[in-house]
Motif scaffolding. Structure first.
Motif, PDB file in Angstrom:
ATOM      1  N   ALA A   4      31.583  27.086  45.366  1.00  0.00           N
ATOM      2  CA  ALA A   4      30.637  27.775  43.611  1.00  0.00           C
ATOM      3  C   ALA A   4      32.432  29.114  43.276  1.00  0.00           C
ATOM      4  N   THR A   5      32.761  29.415  44.539  1.00  0.00           N
ATOM      5  CA  THR A   5      34.250  29.958  44.237  1.00  0.00           C
ATOM      6  C   THR A   5      36.080  29.215  43.538  1.00  0.00           C
ATOM      7  N   ARG A   6      36.147  27.698  43.768  1.00  0.00           N
ATOM      8  CA  ARG A   6      37.218  27.781  43.704  1.00  0.00           C
ATOM      9  C   ARG A   6      36.863  26.123  43.015  1.00  0.00           C
ATOM     10  N   GLY A   7      35.566  25.576  42.622  1.00  0.00           N
ATOM     11  CA  GLY A   7      35.551  24.033  41.922  1.00  0.00           C
ATOM     12  C   GLY A   7      35.694  23.492  43.167  1.00  0.00           C
ATOM     13  N   PRO A   8      36.034  22.153  42.719  1.00  0.00           N
ATOM     14  CA  PRO A   8      36.175  20.712  42.885  1.00  0.00           C
ATOM     15  C   PRO A   8      37.493  20.933  43.839  1.00  0.00           C
ATOM     16  N   LYS A   9      38.214  21.666  43.022  1.00  0.00           N
ATOM     17  CA  LYS A   9      39.559  21.960  44.236  1.00  0.00           C
ATOM     18  C   LYS A   9      39.157  22.818  45.520  1.00  0.00           C
ATOM     19  N   GLY A  10      38.417  23.045  45.533  1.00  0.00           N
ATOM     20  CA  GLY A  10      37.470  23.721  47.233  1.00  0.00           C
ATOM     21  C   GLY A  10      37.327  22.734  48.011  1.00  0.00           C
ATOM     22  N   LEU A  11      36.485  22.025  47.292  1.00  0.00           N
ATOM     23  CA  LEU A  11      35.576  21.425  47.333  1.00  0.00           C
ATOM     24  C   LEU A  11      36.423  19.705  48.785  1.00  0.00           C
ATOM     25  N   ALA A  12      37.724  20.034  47.425  1.00  0.00           N
ATOM     26  CA  ALA A  12      38.434  18.763  48.249  1.00  0.00           C
ATOM     27  C   ALA A  12      39.146  18.947  49.422  1.00  0.00           C
ATOM     28  N   GLU A  13      39.744  20.663  49.639  1.00  0.00           N
ATOM     29  CA  GLU A  13      40.447  21.021  50.035  1.00  0.00           C
ATOM     30  C   GLU A  13      39.623  20.970  51.899  1.00  0.00           C
ATOM     31  N   ALA A  14      37.881  21.535  51.280  1.00  0.00           N
ATOM     32  CA  ALA A  14      37.529  22.049  52.421  1.00  0.00           C
ATOM     33  C   ALA A  14      37.324  20.588  53.561  1.00  0.00           C
ATOM     34  N   TRP A  15      37.345  19.281  52.801  1.00  0.00           N
ATOM     35  CA  TRP A  15      36.985  18.433  53.189  1.00  0.00           C
ATOM     36  C   TRP A  15      38.474  17.510  54.235  1.00  0.00           C
ATOM     37  N   TRP A  16      39.552  18.075  53.178  1.00  0.00           N
ATOM     38  CA  TRP A  16      40.539  17.656  53.917  1.00  0.00           C
ATOM     39  C   TRP A  16      41.223  18.650  55.283  1.00  0.00           C
ATOM     40  N   ASP A  17      40.706  19.689  54.810  1.00  0.00           N
ATOM     41  CA  ASP A  17      40.613  20.154  56.574  1.00  0.00           C
ATOM     42  C   ASP A  17      39.050  19.887  57.362  1.00  0.00           C
ATOM     43  N   ARG A  18      38.452  19.310  57.019  1.00  0.00           N
ATOM     44  CA  ARG A  18      37.589  18.991  58.490  1.00  0.00           C
ATOM     45  C   ARG A  18      37.950  17.040  58.960  1.00  0.00           C
ATOM     46  N   VAL A  19      39.188  15.983  57.083  1.00  0.00           N
ATOM     47  CA  VAL A  19      38.747  15.710  58.294  1.00  0.00           C
ATOM     48  C   VAL A  19      39.926  15.235  59.079  1.00  0.00           C
ATOM     49  N   ARG A  20      41.081  16.377  58.625  1.00  0.00           N
ATOM     50  CA  ARG A  20      41.757  16.408  59.751  1.00  0.00           C
ATOM     51  C   ARG A  20      42.256  16.822  61.478  1.00  0.00           C
TER      52      ARG A  20
END
Length: 72
Positions: A25-41
């Motif tokens: 909602a706040t950052r669009g697909p980039k924000g979602l991708a970054e959330a996934w990146w944090d979770r995967v790491r």
């Protein structure tokens, strides 16, 4: 009756769903991708701490394949 582990797992799922929705909602697909990146790491670090560094190799191969597929 739920066990403590089940309650914790449900809280984690709930938090993740909220974080995904907020990032989208706040950052669009980039924000979602970054959330996934944090979770995967975090998952890779947890596995490594338990003596299994293989997830880092899987992640590296996945990123390599992604790059190869999207690099013109």
């Amino acid at each position: 009756m739920s066990t403590i582990a089940e309650l914790r797992a449900e809280r984690v799922r709930q938090h993740w769903a909220e974080r995904q929705a907020q990032q989208l909602a706040t950052r669009g697909p980039k924000g979602l991708a970054e959330a996934w990146w944090d979770r995967v790491r975090a998952q890779c670090r947890e596995a490594e701490a338990k003596g299994d560094p293989e997830l880092w190799n899987v992640l590296a191969r996945t990123l390599e394949n992604f790059y190869g597929s999207h690099n013109a």
